[in-house]
Write an enzyme that holds these catalytic residues in place. Structure first.
Site, mmCIF file in Angstrom:
data_model
loop_
_atom_site.group_PDB
_atom_site.id
_atom_site.type_symbol
_atom_site.label_atom_id
_atom_site.label_comp_id
_atom_site.label_asym_id
_atom_site.label_seq_id
_atom_site.Cartn_x
_atom_site.Cartn_y
_atom_site.Cartn_z
ATOM 1 N N GLY A 17 76.361 35.531 102.729
ATOM 2 C CA GLY A 17 75.621 34.358 103.209
ATOM 3 C C GLY A 17 76.270 33.780 104.460
ATOM 4 O O GLY A 17 77.493 33.788 104.582
ATOM 5 N N ARG A 27 84.773 33.624 117.619
ATOM 6 C CA ARG A 27 85.322 33.248 118.938
ATOM 7 C C ARG A 27 86.844 33.378 118.950
ATOM 8 O O ARG A 27 87.446 33.923 119.890
ATOM 9 C CB ARG A 27 84.893 31.811 119.246
ATOM 10 N N ARG A 31 88.803 36.003 121.259
ATOM 11 C CA ARG A 31 89.644 35.530 122.379
ATOM 12 C C ARG A 31 91.124 35.834 122.156
ATOM 13 O O ARG A 31 91.812 36.232 123.098
ATOM 14 C CB ARG A 31 89.392 34.033 122.613
ATOM 15 N N ARG A 78 73.104 41.331 103.447
ATOM 16 C CA ARG A 78 73.612 41.951 102.232
ATOM 17 C C ARG A 78 73.227 43.424 102.260
ATOM 18 O O ARG A 78 72.152 43.783 102.728
ATOM 19 C CB ARG A 78 73.068 41.220 101.015
ATOM 20 N N ASP A 109 83.738 36.865 98.621
ATOM 21 C CA ASP A 109 84.475 37.839 97.816
ATOM 22 C C ASP A 109 83.793 39.217 97.761
ATOM 23 O O ASP A 109 84.485 40.243 97.700
ATOM 24 C CB ASP A 109 84.791 37.300 96.412
ATOM 25 N N THR A 132 82.358 31.212 103.601
ATOM 26 C CA THR A 132 81.284 30.946 102.627
ATOM 27 C C THR A 132 81.247 29.449 102.357
ATOM 28 O O THR A 132 82.305 28.815 102.278
ATOM 29 C CB THR A 132 81.491 31.702 101.296
ATOM 30 N N ASP A 134 80.535 28.161 99.673
ATOM 31 C CA ASP A 134 80.806 27.898 98.251
ATOM 32 C C ASP A 134 82.242 27.500 97.924
ATOM 33 O O ASP A 134 82.504 26.974 96.841
ATOM 34 C CB ASP A 134 80.438 29.127 97.410
ATOM 35 N N ASP A 136 84.616 29.276 96.991
ATOM 36 C CA ASP A 136 85.043 29.880 95.728
ATOM 37 C C ASP A 136 85.977 31.068 95.939
ATOM 38 O O ASP A 136 86.023 31.980 95.127
ATOM 39 C CB ASP A 136 83.812 30.299 94.905
ATOM 40 N N ARG A 169 64.991 4.535 90.144
ATOM 41 C CA ARG A 169 64.699 5.873 89.634
ATOM 42 C C ARG A 169 65.957 6.671 89.311
ATOM 43 O O ARG A 169 67.017 6.430 89.869
ATOM 44 C CB ARG A 169 63.922 6.669 90.686
ATOM 45 N N ARG A 178 76.072 29.435 93.237
ATOM 46 C CA ARG A 178 75.588 30.289 92.146
ATOM 47 C C ARG A 178 76.616 30.329 91.018
ATOM 48 O O ARG A 178 76.299 30.130 89.868
ATOM 49 C CB ARG A 178 75.339 31.696 92.688
ATOM 50 N N SER A 222 69.357 2.601 88.683
ATOM 51 C CA SER A 222 69.101 3.918 89.282
ATOM 52 C C SER A 222 70.347 4.800 89.138
ATOM 53 O O SER A 222 71.465 4.287 89.082
ATOM 54 C CB SER A 222 68.758 3.773 90.764
HETATM 55 P P1 ADP Z 1 79.854 37.292 99.793
HETATM 56 O O1 ADP Z 1 80.657 38.157 100.678
HETATM 57 O O2 ADP Z 1 79.524 35.965 100.412
HETATM 58 O O3 ADP Z 1 80.443 37.180 98.405
HETATM 59 P P2 ADP Z 1 77.915 39.155 98.706
HETATM 60 O O4 ADP Z 1 78.455 39.081 97.313
HETATM 61 O O5 ADP Z 1 76.431 39.183 98.863
HETATM 62 O O6 ADP Z 1 78.414 37.953 99.627
HETATM 63 O O7 ADP Z 1 78.545 40.448 99.367
HETATM 64 C C1 ADP Z 1 78.279 40.781 100.715
HETATM 65 C C2 ADP Z 1 78.244 42.258 100.882
HETATM 66 O O8 ADP Z 1 79.525 42.809 100.567
HETATM 67 C C3 ADP Z 1 77.284 43.016 99.966
HETATM 68 O O9 ADP Z 1 75.960 42.988 100.399
HETATM 69 C C4 ADP Z 1 77.857 44.421 100.019
HETATM 70 O O10 ADP Z 1 77.509 45.029 101.234
HETATM 71 C C5 ADP Z 1 79.371 44.127 100.047
HETATM 72 N N1 ADP Z 1 79.888 44.206 98.678
HETATM 73 C C6 ADP Z 1 79.688 43.335 97.675
HETATM 74 N N2 ADP Z 1 80.265 43.771 96.534
HETATM 75 C C7 ADP Z 1 80.821 44.967 96.825
HETATM 76 C C8 ADP Z 1 81.548 45.933 96.068
HETATM 77 N N3 ADP Z 1 81.806 45.770 94.766
HETATM 78 N N4 ADP Z 1 81.996 47.032 96.698
HETATM 79 C C9 ADP Z 1 81.736 47.227 98.010
HETATM 80 N N5 ADP Z 1 81.037 46.362 98.785
HETATM 81 C C10 ADP Z 1 80.587 45.251 98.207
HETATM 82 O O1 F6P Z 2 76.383 31.353 100.589
HETATM 83 C C1 F6P Z 2 76.559 31.184 99.231
HETATM 84 C C2 F6P Z 2 75.254 30.869 98.577
HETATM 85 O O2 F6P Z 2 74.762 29.791 99.268
HETATM 86 C C3 F6P Z 2 75.269 30.582 97.102
HETATM 87 O O3 F6P Z 2 75.638 29.302 96.756
HETATM 88 C C4 F6P Z 2 73.856 30.884 96.719
HETATM 89 O O4 F6P Z 2 73.747 31.169 95.368
HETATM 90 C C5 F6P Z 2 73.539 32.058 97.577
HETATM 91 O O5 F6P Z 2 74.358 31.938 98.728
HETATM 92 C C6 F6P Z 2 72.108 32.187 97.953
HETATM 93 O O6 F6P Z 2 71.991 32.998 99.074
HETATM 94 P P1 F6P Z 2 70.737 33.838 99.517
HETATM 95 O O7 F6P Z 2 69.568 32.960 99.451
HETATM 96 O O8 F6P Z 2 71.084 34.250 100.902
HETATM 97 O O9 F6P Z 2 70.659 34.971 98.567
#
Ligand code: ADP
Ligand code: F6P
Length: 328
Positions: A17, A27, A31, A78, A109, A132, A134, A136, A169, A178, A222
């Site tokens: 995301g 950047r 740089r 993704r 992650d 991200t 999140d 997290d 309200r 998520r 409220s």
């Molecule tokens: P984020 O990096 O924000 O956690 P995603 O979980 O959607 O977002 O992962 C981003 C991309 O990283 C995925 O679309 C995929 O290309 C790659 N990825 C995710 N999980 C794995 C995995 N277990 N092994 C290899 N690549 C992965």
């Molecule tokens: O970027 C993280 C996040 O915003 C999560 O909180 C959410 O669940 C997810 O991405 C939704 O992303 P998308 O709509 O791109 O699948």
């Protein structure tokens, strides 16, 4: 980990995301890289772009006027097929064919998991930069984009509060997250929420109903409840329905959605992104890889990449508790 190959050309990519501040990180990588004598290449569209050799040479001037922009100039996305070893092998061949010696991965992650595999399976040195909203990712106090997302959500909640107050309200506001409740916890505390629903700390609805009714008995007219979206966006509607069925309370719902991912990054996110992007390149220049950069106690640090995507970072319970005890 240490790597031996000489560093001449590095790649940078954004994945998963988008998050405000990713551009500031790109950047900084570009740089610092160019000013240290490296060639810097942007991979367009994350892992999908890597599979299609979507590489673009970045210049100092390509980075002009992007520090204040949300989104990512490199695009993101993704690419589920990247979970397959043979697909990663193709990506590695493409990087090697383009003369790319190492890479900086800006993402969450999932993106880190793919980056770690590029090193362990194909010896492509990679550093992870936490991008991200999140927040997290283990090993960093904050991720790039979190502060902006919290401020965006807070601005909306302040506006909703006006209507909640004028109409006496109850509102349920759904924020992103998520698997994580960091945004919910932060906006809940800063926005004076009555209760916060985080994915990792469920709250019994009966307790919430009791609290709202006790507040009403004391003259509170409220309230705002904050929920993280959890596994199913629209969770706020389910909560409102359950509240109505179990207690007769009528709650209005507001889902903030993807607006939390966009917009100009806050000063905090620009500073964080600049420090972490620069830190990532400095590690590569020292021959270090398979690490994730982060900030801990105000200092830039690095931990093993695998630790960053395997260890869990939970919603801060003290923030949830404080928000709850202040909303009386
Ligand atoms: P984020 O990096 O924000 O956690 P995603 O979980 O959607 O977002 O992962 C981003 C991309 O990283 C995925 O679309 C995929 O290309 C790659 N990825 C995710 N999980 C794995 C995995 N277990 N092994 C290899 N690549 C992965
Ligand atoms: O970027 C993280 C996040 O915003 C999560 O909180 C959410 O669940 C997810 O991405 C939704 O992303 P998308 O709509 O791109 O699948």
């Amino acid at each position: 980990m240490k790597f031996n190959q000489q560093l001449k050309k590095i790649a940078v990519y954004t994945s998963g995301g988008d998050a405000p501040g990713m551009n500031a990180a790109i950047r900084a990588v570009t740089r610092i890289g160019i000013n240290s004598g490296l060639e810097v290449v942007g991979v367009l569209g994350g892992y999908s772009g890597m599979l299609e050799s979507q590489f673009q040479t970045l210049q100092l001037r390509t980075m002009a006027n992007i520090i204040q922009r949300g989104g990512t100039i490199l695009k993101t996305g993704r690419c589920p097929e990247f979970q397959k070893p043979e697909v990663r092998a193709q990506a590695a061949r493409n990087l090697q064919a383009a003369g790319i010696d190492a890479a900086v991965c800006i993402g969450g992650d999932g993106s880190y998991t793919g980056a770690h595999a590029l090193w362990t399976e194909h010896q492509i040195p990679v550093i992870g930069v936490p991008g991200t909203i999140d927040n997290d990712i283990y090993g960093t106090d904050e991720t790039i984009g979190f502060d902006t997302a919290v401020n965006t959500a807070l601005e909306a909640i302040d506006k909703i509060r006006d209507t909640a107050d004028s109409h006496d309200r109850l509102f349920i506001v759904e924020v992103m997250g998520r698997d994580s409740g960091f945004i919910a916890a932060a906006v809940g505390l800063a926005g004076g929420a009555e209760e916060i629903f985080a994915p990792d700390f469920p709250v019994p609805l009966e307790k919430v109903i009791e609290k709202i009714k006790a507040g009403q008995a004391k003259g509170k007219r409220s309230s705002i409840l904050i929920t993280a979206e959890g596994q199913k966006p629209g969770r706020a509607y389910d909560l409102a329905e359950q509240l109505r069925k179990r207690s007769g309370l009528d709650a209005k719902v507001c889902i903030l959605g993807h607006q939390q991912r966009g917009g100009a990054p806050t000063a905090n996110d620009r500073i964080l992104a600049s420090r972490l992007g620069a830190g990532a390149v400095q590690l590569l220049l020292r021959g270090e890889c398979d690490l994730a950069v982060g900030v801990q106690g105000g200092k830039v640090v690095a931990i093993p990449l695998e630790e960053a995507f395997t260890k869990e970072k939970h919603t801060p319970q003290d923030i949830l508790q404080l928000a709850g005890s202040l909303a009386t």
